[in-house]
Design a protein around this motif. Structure first.
Motif, PDB file in Angstrom:
ATOM      1  N   TYR A 112       0.766  -1.048  -0.269  1.00 14.72           N
ATOM      2  CA  TYR A 112      -0.070  -0.200  -0.014  1.00 14.72           C
ATOM      3  C   TYR A 112       1.024   1.177   0.019  1.00 14.72           C
ATOM      4  O   TYR A 112       2.018   1.333   0.782  1.00 14.72           O
ATOM      5  CB  TYR A 112      -0.996   0.030   1.137  1.00 14.72           C
ATOM      6  CG  TYR A 112      -1.839  -0.897   1.468  1.00 14.72           C
ATOM      7  CD1 TYR A 112      -3.017  -1.097   0.382  1.00 14.72           C
ATOM      8  CD2 TYR A 112      -2.031  -1.950   2.086  1.00 14.72           C
ATOM      9  CE1 TYR A 112      -3.986  -2.157   0.202  1.00 14.72           C
ATOM     10  CE2 TYR A 112      -2.668  -3.242   2.191  1.00 14.72           C
ATOM     11  CZ  TYR A 112      -3.500  -3.187   1.229  1.00 14.72           C
ATOM     12  OH  TYR A 112      -4.639  -4.226   1.170  1.00 14.72           O
ATOM     13  N   ALA A 113       0.411   2.104  -0.982  1.00 17.72           N
ATOM     14  CA  ALA A 113       1.402   3.440  -0.934  1.00 17.72           C
ATOM     15  C   ALA A 113       1.066   4.223   0.363  1.00 17.72           C
ATOM     16  O   ALA A 113       0.091   4.117   0.880  1.00 17.72           O
ATOM     17  CB  ALA A 113       0.939   4.236  -1.905  1.00 17.72           C
ATOM     18  N   ARG A 114       2.062   5.066   0.632  1.00 19.15           N
ATOM     19  CA  ARG A 114       1.894   6.052   1.957  1.00 19.15           C
ATOM     20  C   ARG A 114       0.634   6.700   1.652  1.00 19.15           C
ATOM     21  O   ARG A 114       0.402   7.278   0.538  1.00 19.15           O
ATOM     22  CB  ARG A 114       3.188   6.855   1.612  1.00 19.15           C
ATOM     23  CG  ARG A 114       3.351   7.552   2.859  1.00 19.15           C
ATOM     24  CD  ARG A 114       4.741   8.475   3.017  1.00 19.15           C
ATOM     25  NE  ARG A 114       4.813   9.463   3.809  1.00 19.15           N
ATOM     26  CZ  ARG A 114       5.709  10.291   3.567  1.00 19.15           C
ATOM     27  NH1 ARG A 114       6.917   9.894   2.970  1.00 19.15           N
ATOM     28  NH2 ARG A 114       5.481  11.457   4.145  1.00 19.15           N
ATOM     29  N   GLY A 115      -0.011   6.537   2.752  1.00 19.88           N
ATOM     30  CA  GLY A 115      -1.523   7.320   2.796  1.00 19.88           C
ATOM     31  C   GLY A 115      -2.736   6.835   1.991  1.00 19.88           C
ATOM     32  O   GLY A 115      -3.807   7.314   2.030  1.00 19.88           O
ATOM     33  N   ALA A 116      -2.440   5.495   1.593  1.00 19.78           N
ATOM     34  CA  ALA A 116      -3.611   4.894   0.874  1.00 19.78           C
ATOM     35  C   ALA A 116      -4.665   4.251   1.625  1.00 19.78           C
ATOM     36  O   ALA A 116      -4.057   3.345   2.793  1.00 19.78           O
ATOM     37  CB  ALA A 116      -3.024   3.612  -0.094  1.00 19.78           C
ATOM     38  N   TRP A 117      -5.752   4.345   1.530  1.00 15.60           N
ATOM     39  CA  TRP A 117      -6.870   3.791   2.349  1.00 15.60           C
ATOM     40  C   TRP A 117      -6.875   2.541   2.122  1.00 15.60           C
ATOM     41  O   TRP A 117      -7.339   2.143   0.994  1.00 15.60           O
ATOM     42  CB  TRP A 117      -8.151   4.754   2.186  1.00 15.60           C
ATOM     43  CG  TRP A 117      -8.171   6.227   2.798  1.00 15.60           C
ATOM     44  CD1 TRP A 117      -7.707   7.377   2.344  1.00 15.60           C
ATOM     45  CD2 TRP A 117      -8.281   6.436   4.126  1.00 15.60           C
ATOM     46  NE1 TRP A 117      -7.711   8.353   3.266  1.00 15.60           N
ATOM     47  CE2 TRP A 117      -7.910   7.869   4.416  1.00 15.60           C
ATOM     48  CE3 TRP A 117      -8.511   5.564   5.340  1.00 15.60           C
ATOM     49  CZ2 TRP A 117      -8.281   8.432   5.565  1.00 15.60           C
ATOM     50  CZ3 TRP A 117      -8.504   6.393   6.572  1.00 15.60           C
ATOM     51  CH2 TRP A 117      -8.323   7.631   6.838  1.00 15.60           C
ATOM     52  N   HIS A 118      -7.207   1.649   3.073  1.00 21.43           N
ATOM     53  CA  HIS A 118      -7.571   0.304   2.769  1.00 21.43           C
ATOM     54  C   HIS A 118      -8.049  -0.552   4.012  1.00 21.43           C
ATOM     55  O   HIS A 118      -7.954   0.061   5.186  1.00 21.43           O
ATOM     56  CB  HIS A 118      -5.926  -0.456   2.552  1.00 21.43           C
ATOM     57  CG  HIS A 118      -4.833  -0.370   3.363  1.00 21.43           C
ATOM     58  ND1 HIS A 118      -4.355   0.629   3.941  1.00 21.43           N
ATOM     59  CD2 HIS A 118      -4.582  -1.531   4.553  1.00 21.43           C
ATOM     60  CE1 HIS A 118      -3.375   0.695   5.076  1.00 21.43           C
ATOM     61  NE2 HIS A 118      -3.728  -0.823   5.219  1.00 21.43           N
ATOM     62  N   PHE A 119      -8.480  -1.622   3.701  1.00 26.37           N
ATOM     63  CA  PHE A 119      -8.898  -2.429   4.846  1.00 26.37           C
ATOM     64  C   PHE A 119      -7.965  -3.219   5.635  1.00 26.37           C
ATOM     65  O   PHE A 119      -6.889  -3.500   4.672  1.00 26.37           O
ATOM     66  CB  PHE A 119     -10.210  -3.518   4.326  1.00 26.37           C
ATOM     67  CG  PHE A 119     -10.876  -3.940   5.629  1.00 26.37           C
ATOM     68  CD1 PHE A 119     -11.886  -3.330   6.061  1.00 26.37           C
ATOM     69  CD2 PHE A 119     -10.918  -5.415   5.721  1.00 26.37           C
ATOM     70  CE1 PHE A 119     -12.640  -3.888   7.171  1.00 26.37           C
ATOM     71  CE2 PHE A 119     -11.457  -5.883   6.924  1.00 26.37           C
ATOM     72  CZ  PHE A 119     -12.304  -5.342   7.218  1.00 26.37           C
ATOM     73  N   PRO A 120      -7.969  -3.678   6.784  1.00 26.87           N
ATOM     74  CA  PRO A 120      -6.784  -4.345   7.264  1.00 26.87           C
ATOM     75  C   PRO A 120      -6.629  -5.707   6.756  1.00 26.87           C
ATOM     76  O   PRO A 120      -7.542  -6.221   5.925  1.00 26.87           O
ATOM     77  CB  PRO A 120      -7.261  -4.375   8.724  1.00 26.87           C
ATOM     78  CG  PRO A 120      -8.195  -3.540   8.933  1.00 26.87           C
ATOM     79  CD  PRO A 120      -8.840  -3.135   7.850  1.00 26.87           C
ATOM     80  N   LEU A 121      -5.804  -6.452   7.178  1.00 26.47           N
ATOM     81  CA  LEU A 121      -5.509  -7.922   6.433  1.00 26.47           C
ATOM     82  C   LEU A 121      -6.619  -8.913   6.277  1.00 26.47           C
ATOM     83  O   LEU A 121      -7.221  -8.600   7.232  1.00 26.47           O
ATOM     84  CB  LEU A 121      -4.296  -8.513   7.311  1.00 26.47           C
ATOM     85  CG  LEU A 121      -3.870  -9.857   6.861  1.00 26.47           C
ATOM     86  CD1 LEU A 121      -3.220  -9.841   5.355  1.00 26.47           C
ATOM     87  CD2 LEU A 121      -3.095 -10.480   7.870  1.00 26.47           C
ATOM     88  N   LEU A 122      -7.025  -9.515   5.272  1.00 23.65           N
ATOM     89  CA  LEU A 122      -8.118 -10.022   4.838  1.00 23.65           C
ATOM     90  C   LEU A 122      -7.767 -11.149   4.265  1.00 23.65           C
ATOM     91  O   LEU A 122      -7.631 -11.239   2.655  1.00 23.65           O
ATOM     92  CB  LEU A 122      -8.991  -9.144   4.042  1.00 23.65           C
ATOM     93  CG  LEU A 122     -10.451  -9.635   3.999  1.00 23.65           C
ATOM     94  CD1 LEU A 122     -11.212  -9.758   5.254  1.00 23.65           C
ATOM     95  CD2 LEU A 122     -11.385  -8.570   3.168  1.00 23.65           C
ATOM     96  N   THR A 123      -7.286 -12.107   4.798  1.00 23.45           N
ATOM     97  CA  THR A 123      -6.946 -13.473   4.122  1.00 23.45           C
ATOM     98  C   THR A 123      -8.303 -14.321   4.257  1.00 23.45           C
ATOM     99  O   THR A 123      -9.048 -14.469   5.068  1.00 23.45           O
ATOM    100  CB  THR A 123      -6.012 -13.948   4.998  1.00 23.45           C
ATOM    101  OG1 THR A 123      -5.292 -15.028   4.484  1.00 23.45           O
ATOM    102  CG2 THR A 123      -6.153 -14.476   6.564  1.00 23.45           C
ATOM    103  N   LEU A 124      -8.244 -15.319   3.245  1.00 22.24           N
ATOM    104  CA  LEU A 124      -9.416 -16.291   3.009  1.00 22.24           C
ATOM    105  C   LEU A 124      -9.035 -17.525   3.688  1.00 22.24           C
ATOM    106  O   LEU A 124     -10.031 -18.432   3.734  1.00 22.24           O
ATOM    107  CB  LEU A 124      -9.508 -16.442   1.432  1.00 22.24           C
ATOM    108  CG  LEU A 124      -9.935 -15.136   0.745  1.00 22.24           C
ATOM    109  CD1 LEU A 124      -9.931 -15.638  -0.664  1.00 22.24           C
ATOM    110  CD2 LEU A 124     -11.140 -14.681   1.523  1.00 22.24           C
ATOM    111  N   ALA A 125      -7.823 -17.833   4.150  1.00 23.99           N
ATOM    112  CA  ALA A 125      -7.428 -19.186   4.911  1.00 23.99           C
ATOM    113  C   ALA A 125      -6.155 -18.456   5.769  1.00 23.99           C
ATOM    114  O   ALA A 125      -5.396 -17.716   5.490  1.00 23.99           O
ATOM    115  CB  ALA A 125      -6.987 -20.123   4.066  1.00 23.99           C
TER     116      ALA A 125
END
Length: 156
Positions: A112-125
């Motif tokens: 993620y770029a500096r300052g990019a909005w994202h959801f926390p870690l989202l793993t499927l397994a």
């Protein structure tokens, strides 16, 4: 609740939010007498007022409801799966802007770029991730709740 359909994680699609980390043949360099291929400079770590660090995050599956976003204004944050399993990166230009979900293969990481909005870690397994980010005494995260949550739909 809005349904959010993931798209494949590609360098072009993910560019507004950061960098895809994968073994790109264009960056391949033979080293160690030809017994190793180095995929060189796949992402650049950016930190302000701290030091770059490597950590392992042990992720577990969680509900696929996107109800908040976070960002790190003082540095990039990279996730590289160590378990070889698919995972999701969910991003937006800003809280309240359209969400985009990216389905990453088990051999793809994302920074993620500096300052990019994202959801926390989202793993499927359940799997571990190598994480490269910033360490400093002051906190480097901003959180924003979403007025309208979304459900990630993996059913086609």
């Amino acid at each position: 609740m809005r349904r959010l359909r993931p798209e494949p994680l590609t360098p072009e699609a993910f560019a507004p939010f950061g960098t895809v980390i994968e073994a790109d043949p264009a960056s391949a360099i033979g080293i160690n007498a030809g017994f190793t291929t180095r995929f060189h400079a796949l992402a650049e770590v950016e930190v302000e007022g701290g030091a770059p660090i490597l950590s392992i995050f042990r992720g577990r599956p969680r509900p696929l409801v996107i109800d908040m976003l976070e960002r790190h204004p003082s540095g990039t944050q990279a996730f590289v799966p160590l378990g070889g399993r698919p995972w999701l990166a969910v991003c937006a230009q800003a809280p309240g802007a359209p969400l985009r979900a990216f389905l990453a293969r088990g051999d793809q990481g994302a920074q993620y770029a500096r300052g990019a909005w994202h959801f926390p870690l989202l793993t499927l397994a359940a799997q571990d991730f190598l994480v490269v980010d910033r360490a400093a005494p002051e906190r480097n995260v901003e959180l924003a709740d979403l007025a309208e949550p979304a459900q990630v739909a993996l059913d086609g």
